[in-house]
Design a protein around this motif. Sequence first.
Motif, PDB file in Angstrom:
ATOM      1  N   ILE A 238       0.731  -1.040  -0.080  1.00  0.00           N
ATOM      2  CA  ILE A 238       0.653   0.142  -0.108  1.00  0.00           C
ATOM      3  C   ILE A 238       0.862   1.230   0.409  1.00  0.00           C
ATOM      4  O   ILE A 238       2.149   0.695   0.854  1.00  0.00           O
ATOM      5  CB  ILE A 238      -1.259  -0.064   1.294  1.00  0.00           C
ATOM      6  CG1 ILE A 238      -1.752   0.986   1.413  1.00  0.00           C
ATOM      7  CG2 ILE A 238      -0.373   0.347   2.746  1.00  0.00           C
ATOM      8  CD1 ILE A 238      -3.275   0.810   2.196  1.00  0.00           C
ATOM      9  N   LEU A 239       0.085   2.153  -0.542  1.00  0.00           N
ATOM     10  CA  LEU A 239       0.701   3.627  -0.539  1.00  0.00           C
ATOM     11  C   LEU A 239       0.035   4.612  -0.155  1.00  0.00           C
ATOM     12  O   LEU A 239      -0.945   4.536  -0.159  1.00  0.00           O
ATOM     13  CB  LEU A 239       1.456   4.121  -1.981  1.00  0.00           C
ATOM     14  CG  LEU A 239       1.883   5.769  -2.399  1.00  0.00           C
ATOM     15  CD1 LEU A 239       3.166   5.016  -3.213  1.00  0.00           C
ATOM     16  CD2 LEU A 239       0.798   6.484  -2.643  1.00  0.00           C
ATOM     17  N   VAL A 240       0.439   5.838   0.273  1.00  0.00           N
ATOM     18  CA  VAL A 240      -0.624   6.658   0.368  1.00  0.00           C
ATOM     19  C   VAL A 240       0.029   7.865   1.036  1.00  0.00           C
ATOM     20  O   VAL A 240       0.709   8.331   0.143  1.00  0.00           O
ATOM     21  CB  VAL A 240      -0.269   6.807   2.923  1.00  0.00           C
ATOM     22  CG1 VAL A 240      -1.024   8.079   2.869  1.00  0.00           C
ATOM     23  CG2 VAL A 240      -0.408   5.294   3.505  1.00  0.00           C
ATOM     24  N   LEU A 241      -1.340   8.500  -0.267  1.00  0.00           N
ATOM     25  CA  LEU A 241      -1.735   9.525  -0.935  1.00  0.00           C
ATOM     26  C   LEU A 241      -1.961  10.616   0.899  1.00  0.00           C
ATOM     27  O   LEU A 241      -3.161  11.124   0.954  1.00  0.00           O
ATOM     28  CB  LEU A 241      -3.120  10.228  -1.902  1.00  0.00           C
ATOM     29  CG  LEU A 241      -2.303   9.921  -3.279  1.00  0.00           C
ATOM     30  CD1 LEU A 241      -3.014   9.675  -4.120  1.00  0.00           C
ATOM     31  CD2 LEU A 241      -0.542   9.963  -3.659  1.00  0.00           C
ATOM     32  N   LEU A 242      -1.330  11.681   0.826  1.00  0.00           N
ATOM     33  CA  LEU A 242      -1.754  12.930   2.174  1.00  0.00           C
ATOM     34  C   LEU A 242      -2.047  13.727   1.276  1.00  0.00           C
ATOM     35  O   LEU A 242      -1.034  14.711   0.103  1.00  0.00           O
ATOM     36  CB  LEU A 242      -0.072  13.225   2.883  1.00  0.00           C
ATOM     37  CG  LEU A 242      -0.586  11.896   4.002  1.00  0.00           C
ATOM     38  CD1 LEU A 242       0.926  12.690   5.043  1.00  0.00           C
ATOM     39  CD2 LEU A 242      -1.806  11.436   4.187  1.00  0.00           C
ATOM     40  N   VAL A 243      -3.471  14.674   0.774  1.00  0.00           N
ATOM     41  CA  VAL A 243      -3.785  15.926   0.039  1.00  0.00           C
ATOM     42  C   VAL A 243      -4.004  16.707   0.931  1.00  0.00           C
ATOM     43  O   VAL A 243      -5.006  16.857   1.878  1.00  0.00           O
ATOM     44  CB  VAL A 243      -5.189  14.783  -0.428  1.00  0.00           C
ATOM     45  CG1 VAL A 243      -5.346  15.962  -1.189  1.00  0.00           C
ATOM     46  CG2 VAL A 243      -5.011  14.018  -1.551  1.00  0.00           C
TER      47      VAL A 243
ATOM     48  N   VAL B 115       2.884  13.456  -0.850  1.00  0.00           N
ATOM     49  CA  VAL B 115       2.045  14.180  -0.658  1.00  0.00           C
ATOM     50  C   VAL B 115       1.348  15.094  -2.027  1.00  0.00           C
ATOM     51  O   VAL B 115       2.088  15.658  -2.715  1.00  0.00           O
ATOM     52  CB  VAL B 115       2.828  15.624   0.208  1.00  0.00           C
ATOM     53  CG1 VAL B 115       1.785  16.736   0.102  1.00  0.00           C
ATOM     54  CG2 VAL B 115       3.276  15.218   1.728  1.00  0.00           C
ATOM     55  N   VAL B 116       0.414  15.326  -2.302  1.00  0.00           N
ATOM     56  CA  VAL B 116      -0.194  16.241  -3.117  1.00  0.00           C
ATOM     57  C   VAL B 116      -1.000  17.243  -2.543  1.00  0.00           C
ATOM     58  O   VAL B 116      -2.267  17.321  -1.938  1.00  0.00           O
ATOM     59  CB  VAL B 116      -1.157  14.949  -3.683  1.00  0.00           C
ATOM     60  CG1 VAL B 116      -2.241  16.522  -4.958  1.00  0.00           C
ATOM     61  CG2 VAL B 116      -0.759  13.846  -4.026  1.00  0.00           C
ATOM     62  N   ILE B 117      -0.696  18.533  -3.233  1.00  0.00           N
ATOM     63  CA  ILE B 117      -0.996  19.620  -2.876  1.00  0.00           C
ATOM     64  C   ILE B 117      -2.027  19.935  -3.948  1.00  0.00           C
ATOM     65  O   ILE B 117      -1.848  20.518  -5.030  1.00  0.00           O
ATOM     66  CB  ILE B 117       0.027  21.151  -2.757  1.00  0.00           C
ATOM     67  CG1 ILE B 117       0.622  20.614  -1.467  1.00  0.00           C
ATOM     68  CG2 ILE B 117      -0.878  21.991  -2.617  1.00  0.00           C
ATOM     69  CD1 ILE B 117       0.501  20.050   0.306  1.00  0.00           C
ATOM     70  N   THR B 118      -3.237  19.994  -3.611  1.00  0.00           N
ATOM     71  CA  THR B 118      -4.418  20.298  -5.163  1.00  0.00           C
ATOM     72  C   THR B 118      -4.804  21.402  -4.949  1.00  0.00           C
ATOM     73  O   THR B 118      -4.705  21.937  -4.185  1.00  0.00           O
ATOM     74  CB  THR B 118      -5.584  19.811  -4.455  1.00  0.00           C
ATOM     75  OG1 THR B 118      -6.247  19.597  -3.600  1.00  0.00           O
ATOM     76  CG2 THR B 118      -5.290  17.352  -4.515  1.00  0.00           C
ATOM     77  N   LYS B 119      -5.302  22.037  -5.986  1.00  0.00           N
ATOM     78  CA  LYS B 119      -6.384  23.750  -6.272  1.00  0.00           C
ATOM     79  C   LYS B 119      -4.399  24.680  -6.422  1.00  0.00           C
ATOM     80  O   LYS B 119      -5.194  25.331  -5.997  1.00  0.00           O
ATOM     81  CB  LYS B 119      -6.706  23.951  -5.474  1.00  0.00           C
ATOM     82  CG  LYS B 119      -7.925  22.493  -4.911  1.00  0.00           C
ATOM     83  CD  LYS B 119      -9.386  23.292  -3.985  1.00  0.00           C
ATOM     84  CE  LYS B 119      -9.996  21.860  -3.388  1.00  0.00           C
ATOM     85  NZ  LYS B 119     -11.614  22.248  -3.104  1.00  0.00           N
ATOM     86  N   SER B 120      -3.726  23.984  -6.917  1.00  0.00           N
ATOM     87  CA  SER B 120      -2.861  24.448  -7.224  1.00  0.00           C
ATOM     88  C   SER B 120      -2.779  26.083  -7.973  1.00  0.00           C
ATOM     89  O   SER B 120      -3.025  27.228  -8.160  1.00  0.00           O
ATOM     90  CB  SER B 120      -1.145  24.209  -8.362  1.00  0.00           C
ATOM     91  OG  SER B 120      -1.603  23.701  -9.624  1.00  0.00           O
TER      92      SER B 120
END
Length: 451
Positions: free
Chosen positions: A122-127, A228-233
């Motif tokens: 498993i891999l984790v995305l922190l949004v 780590v994904v920073i959305t809505k850039s």
Amino acid sequence: MAPIGEKDERMGTTLADDDENESQTLWATILGEVQSSSATNLPSTKSVLVLGDNESGKTTLVARLQGVEEPKKGSGLEYYYIDVKDDYRDDQTHAGVWVLDGDPSHTGLLKFAITEENFENILVLLVASMAQPWSIMESLNKWASYLQEHVDRLKLKPEDRREYEDSLVRFFQEYTEPDENSSGNQVPSHRRDVNPLHPTASHTEEDKVLLPLGENTLSQNLGIPIVVVITKSDAISTLEKQHDFKEEHFDFIQQHIRKFCLHYGASLVYSSVKEEKNCDLLYKYLVHRIYGFPFSSPAYVVEKDCVFVPAGWDNEKKISILYENLNTMKADDCFEDVITKPITRKPIQRDAEVVAEDEQVFLMKQQSILNKQPAPGPAGMEAGKGTPTSEGMLANFFNSLLNKSTAKTPGATKADKAAVSREAAAELERLQKSKKMAPEAKPNGPDSAAS
């Protein structure tokens, strides 16, 4: 010398044995190829866990990775899947995607997404969302702590947990810059019998010297690969126009996020589904980390709205380059003190303005009301003979006023009553002359003689 018949019989037996051996060899070759091909098939046990606050863009991001235009929002713990295809080997599979609701009360559902059995797969995305940059670090730290609490509760064997952690350290140490001239369609460098999420030490490179990591790198090693994904850039332009954010604000934010990623050994991707920024790159990087697909995109930190930092590339020295652009703040300043939430002032609720009615309009309304009322006494009936006229109404009004003023004035003397009667009688006489009122409408109060 053996008879000819016996010789032929022995030769027939020898040919039969040769055919049987050849057949067994052929079957062994086929079985070996089948086993070899099955070892290279894409595994179906891989999954991704997505964590983050509500309205951070988790569902929209997953829908984009799926190629779905209409994201479906739910609650609790949701399950999706992403199609993965290996064009080179003509193979495909599904990667499971768990999306946890942003309500912290649902963190107990993590026990269904991460277990002792699937931990290595498993891999984790922190949004977190750039639309609310003041809450980015609080959100990342909060969900990372929830993840760590869950991992610590798992009954993993100590030696297995240590191996998972060591594999992330090796991945960091063995990172190499991708060849810019390499093609994205090249044969995958990883064997399918090796787990790219937790690569084992290579026996052929035992003598290879690996540099030690920085003091803060992987200081919070959970044994799980994190992105780590920073959305809505795309919200960066709005922050510049409406909230007066400057270039140094975004550098300050980026250096804080990259330090967080170093602590957990995480990768970093700025993305925008709205403007199609880094969405395809994120997909390619995920299948690279999970399945070992080739990946040739280098790190990119030039444009503030499409940052990409792969795990293993970053260090504190590279992050310190951002300090040069910080003029009104320091790199070690508290994040919440610099990136503050704008004050939204509620509109003042004022009482509704009351507009005074025109005096003549008001008097006309009152006259209309008086005209609709029955005449107070027999005089009105006589004047109008059943339907009192306006003149009769006025006469009756002054007549009753005359009676009330003289009868209900406490402590009034006879002279006072007479004075009031004279005034009322004079007004009544004036009305009679101007309106030509009937003589029977004269006041008939007890003090009328005094006039």
